[in-house]
Design an enzyme around this catalytic site. Sequence first.
Site, short mmCIF file in Angstrom:
data_model
loop_
_atom_site.label_atom_id
_atom_site.label_comp_id
_atom_site.label_asym_id
_atom_site.label_seq_id
_atom_site.Cartn_x
_atom_site.Cartn_y
_atom_site.Cartn_z
N GLY A 48 0.84 -1.20 0.00
CA GLY A 48 0.00 0.00 0.00
C GLY A 48 0.87 1.24 0.00
N GLN A 53 2.95 9.92 1.12
CA GLN A 53 4.24 9.24 1.16
C GLN A 53 5.10 9.54 -0.06
OE1 GLN A 53 2.25 5.28 2.19
NE2 GLN A 53 4.24 5.13 3.21
N CYS A 95 5.81 0.05 7.14
CA CYS A 95 5.41 1.21 6.34
C CYS A 95 6.60 1.63 5.49
CB CYS A 95 5.00 2.36 7.27
SG CYS A 95 4.52 3.86 6.41
N LEU A 96 6.36 1.92 4.22
CA LEU A 96 7.46 2.30 3.33
C LEU A 96 8.12 3.61 3.74
CD1 LEU A 96 6.09 1.27 -0.20
CD2 LEU A 96 7.63 0.01 1.32
N HIS A 137 -4.58 1.61 7.40
CA HIS A 137 -3.22 2.17 7.54
C HIS A 137 -3.02 3.31 6.52
CE1 HIS A 137 1.34 1.64 7.94
NE2 HIS A 137 1.21 2.38 6.86
N HIS A 141 -2.71 7.77 6.75
CA HIS A 141 -1.71 8.67 6.16
C HIS A 141 -2.36 9.97 5.65
CE1 HIS A 141 2.10 6.57 6.19
NE2 HIS A 141 1.58 5.48 5.69
ZN ZN Z 1 2.46 3.65 5.73
#
Ligand code: ZN
Length: 197
Positions: A48, A53, A95-96, A137, A141
């Site tokens: 995701g 991000q 999380c990336l 999640h 963000h």
């Molecule tokens: Zn994340």
Amino acid sequence: MEGSSLQIVHYPHPTLRHKAKPVRRVDAELVRMVREMFSLMYAHNGIGLAANQVDLPLRLFIVNLSAKPDEGEEFVFINPVLSKPKGNEESEEGCLSFPELFGLVTRPKLITVQAYNLRGEEVRMSLSGMLARVVQHEYDHLDGTVFVDRMTPTVRAKAQPALDEFDLSLRALRQTGAVPSDDVIAGRLAQWEQRYT
Ligand code: ZN
């Protein structure tokens, strides 16, 4: 901005704390950027990725539970609304924007999401399991909430050394100019908001 290439930003980059704005129009550039988000997500084995991000202040995120470009189903959620949370479940998340950090997070087990896809079609899904977790999640963000905010104090304390490292890394990147000042970042976000929101 046109044709600019996207990069995943890491905690504590300020865009991760920015409340994203509803998308009012989809154009070819936005479609291109969503494709680029999928490429970035696959390159980092993610399932995701939210617009915040990649330093975009827009309410949209993407999901593919397979983490692979030729497998699974690709979802694009634009202006998502969550409803009907039911139950509770604890599971490990990553999380990336927090490379190599994992920790237990409790979230509702079931959730309903209503959103739009890139073609402007309404999507409504009742979710469970991994898909319910990822959608919650990613939705977080968009409100500037990150998964460490949802950790219990004990789990969060274990993550603290890693968070301190992320702080130092961002400070170093700012000194080299690789990450611009807060003012420059805010100016870029305002330009995107003017174009799409
Ligand atoms: Zn994340």
